[in-house]
Design a protein around this motif. Structure first.
Motif, short mmCIF file in Angstrom:
data_model
loop_
_atom_site.label_atom_id
_atom_site.label_comp_id
_atom_site.label_asym_id
_atom_site.label_seq_id
_atom_site.Cartn_x
_atom_site.Cartn_y
_atom_site.Cartn_z
N THR A 52 2.44 2.03 9.52
CA THR A 52 0.98 1.85 9.54
C THR A 52 0.27 2.84 10.45
O THR A 52 -0.91 2.66 10.76
CB THR A 52 0.64 0.42 10.00
OG1 THR A 52 1.14 0.22 11.34
CG2 THR A 52 1.24 -0.61 9.06
N GLN A 79 1.63 2.47 -4.03
CA GLN A 79 1.14 1.10 -3.93
C GLN A 79 1.46 0.34 -5.21
O GLN A 79 1.29 0.84 -6.31
CB GLN A 79 -0.37 1.08 -3.68
CG GLN A 79 -0.95 -0.32 -3.57
CD GLN A 79 -2.44 -0.30 -3.28
OE1 GLN A 79 -3.02 0.76 -3.13
NE2 GLN A 79 -3.04 -1.46 -3.19
N PHE A 83 0.87 -1.19 0.00
CA PHE A 83 0.00 0.00 0.00
C PHE A 83 0.90 1.24 0.00
O PHE A 83 2.07 1.18 0.35
CB PHE A 83 -0.94 0.02 1.20
CG PHE A 83 -0.25 -0.15 2.54
CD1 PHE A 83 0.32 0.94 3.20
CD2 PHE A 83 -0.15 -1.40 3.12
CE1 PHE A 83 0.97 0.78 4.41
CE2 PHE A 83 0.49 -1.56 4.34
CZ PHE A 83 1.06 -0.47 4.98
N GLN A 124 -10.70 -3.87 5.01
CA GLN A 124 -9.66 -3.49 4.06
C GLN A 124 -8.44 -2.90 4.78
O GLN A 124 -7.30 -3.24 4.47
CB GLN A 124 -10.22 -2.48 3.06
CG GLN A 124 -9.25 -2.11 1.94
CD GLN A 124 -9.86 -1.13 0.97
OE1 GLN A 124 -10.73 -0.34 1.33
NE2 GLN A 124 -9.41 -1.16 -0.27
N LYS A 155 -4.55 -4.40 5.09
CA LYS A 155 -3.34 -3.65 4.78
C LYS A 155 -2.36 -3.67 5.95
O LYS A 155 -1.16 -3.83 5.76
CB LYS A 155 -3.70 -2.21 4.43
CG LYS A 155 -4.32 -2.03 3.05
CD LYS A 155 -4.54 -0.55 2.76
CE LYS A 155 -5.08 -0.36 1.35
NZ LYS A 155 -5.29 1.09 1.05
#
Length: 430
Positions: free
Chosen positions: A104, A257, A78, A226, A230
């Motif tokens: 993240t 990504q 991503f 979703q 990721k």
């Protein structure tokens, strides 16, 4: 006048050679004549080929690039910051080993926001449900119970009235009145029951409202799933044992990504990729053997490979001369005993598209035009002779002779020697 005469008398003496010089000059001429005569009578040394049957092959040669037999590109899962690199180019890795980690933090914030929205939607849904008033329900229940008792009492009364009517103690009018009274009691009971049902229905949420909240929750849950997916993929692992290559990014880089970050390859064999002309690709078959020629500082090394794949469509490529050509990618698996090669290096790949066994062949340079056809020089009984021939198949350097020559004939390799003519004595050199 006397002087001029004397000059005229002396001039012949100036051009008169001594006898000794005449003899020397004549000897030289004689030696030259003898050497010319000897040279004409001496056999001319020529390089020849003794014809023997050989296997004829025809093909073409293209350039190929050395690649690993198996590799797995590693892509960015991503868009985000490359937080941590665990490997470098050339590192050996094991299956399941962490290769890199993406940042993240932004995804975590988004995830918490979506979860809060989901809880809010659920709260709104619950608020849309209004429970009926307990006292109202109790009152209506009591009315139902009273109506049930009245109906039961009227039913018992009708039973007694029927017995009296059958005994002739009461009139038919009285009996029918008792039936009508029971019917009214039953109707009242049904009305009270419908009243309770109406109370419940008045406090139920509509089907459309429930459907609205259900879809809202599903949409939010899909976004949550979703993001969680990721986050789980933020730690990229190796799917197979191998070696790292093609790593150019550094920690802190923001990567789109899907961008390739590195490649993991196995060092258990190599393959070649060669792009051949679309017209030649029709003659290349899966499983065919090819000859690979690798240039080294100590000379060319030759080994074999096998055609593994032939692409089903051509692509446009630019040749070294700048020409656009339609070419087909051919993948070649190298033999297990192939010598060591360098990844990314170029080799020559010789494709064989036709083989004919036991043919008489000569170099194409041995042919020359003759009487609207072709011919070769051969040695016959020690002398040069011209033999017309009929050609067959040919490749880059050789041609099959279908008629005119036989096995064992001595064919001259160079048909353009200056002193070569029919009948000239020759001395063969192999």
């Amino acid at each position: 006048m006397a002087v001029e005469k004397s000059k005229l008398n002396l001039s012949p003496k100036l051009f008169k050679l001594p006898k000794r010089k005449v003899l020397i000059f004549g000897g030289l001429i004689l030696v030259m004549l003898i050497s010319v005569t000897i040279s004409k009578t001496m056999p001319l040394p020529v390089n020849v080929i003794a014809l023997q049957t050989q296997d004829f092959s025809k093909g073409f040669t293209e350039e190929g690039e050395v690649m690993v037999a198996q590799e797995w590109p590693i892509f960015n899962p991503f868009e985000g910051e490359l937080q941590s690199l665990k490997v470098q180019n050339g590192d050996s890795v094991k299956k399941g080993q962490v290769l890199l980690e993406m940042n993240t933090s932004d995804l975590q914030y988004q995830l918490e926001g979506l979860k809060s929205q989901l809880q809010s939607i659920e709260g709104q849904r619950l608020q849309s449900y209004k429970r009926p008033n307990e006292a109202q329900i109790a009152q209506q229940t009591l009315l139902i119970q009273l109506a049930e008792k009245d109906a039961q009492a009227e039913e018992d009364n009708l039973t007694r009235m029927k017995a009296l009517y059958d005994a002739g103690s009461i009139s038919r009018v009285q009996y029918e009145e008792a039936e009508r009274t029971l019917e009214r009691a039953k109707n009242l009971l049904e009305q009270q029951r419908f009243g309770l049902q109406l109370i419940y229905e008045q406090h139920q949420t509509s089907q459309g409202t429930e459907l609205y909240y259900s879809h809202q929750k599903k949409a939010l849950q899909a976004k949550i799933d979703q993001l969680e997916d990721k986050i789980n993929k933020a730690s990229v692992i190796a799917w197979q044992d191998g070696v790292i290559k093609d790593l150019t990014l550094k920690e802190g880089n923001v990567i789109p990504q899907g961008q390739q970050i590195m490649t993991v390859f196995t060092n258990e064999g190599y393959k070649l990729e060669s792009f051949v002309l679309a017209s030649d690709a029709l003659d290349v078959n899966v499983g065919s053997l090819v000859q690979v020629i690798q240039a080294t500082s100590s000379g060319n090394k030759t080994f074999e490979g096998t055609v593994d794949q032939v692409a089903i469509s051509a692509v446009e490529r630019v040749s070294p001369l700048g020409l656009k050509e339609n070419r087909v990618k051919v993948t070649i698996q190298l033999a297990e005993n192939a010598p060591k090669v360098v990844l990314g290096s170029n080799v020559d790949v010789k494709f064989t598209i036709l083989e004919v066994p036991d043919q008489l062949m000569i170099p194409k340079t041995a042919l020359f035009p003759y009487q609207d056809g072709d011919a070769v020089w051969i040695i016959r009984e020690g002398k040069a002779a011209i033999i017309p021939v009929k050609k067959g198949l040919e490749n880059d350097s050789q041609v099959i002779i279908k008629e005119g020559l036989a096995e064992g004939d001595l064919v001259l390799q160079d048909p353009n020697l200056k002193e070569l003519n029919e009948g000239k004595r020759l001395k063969e050199i192999f």
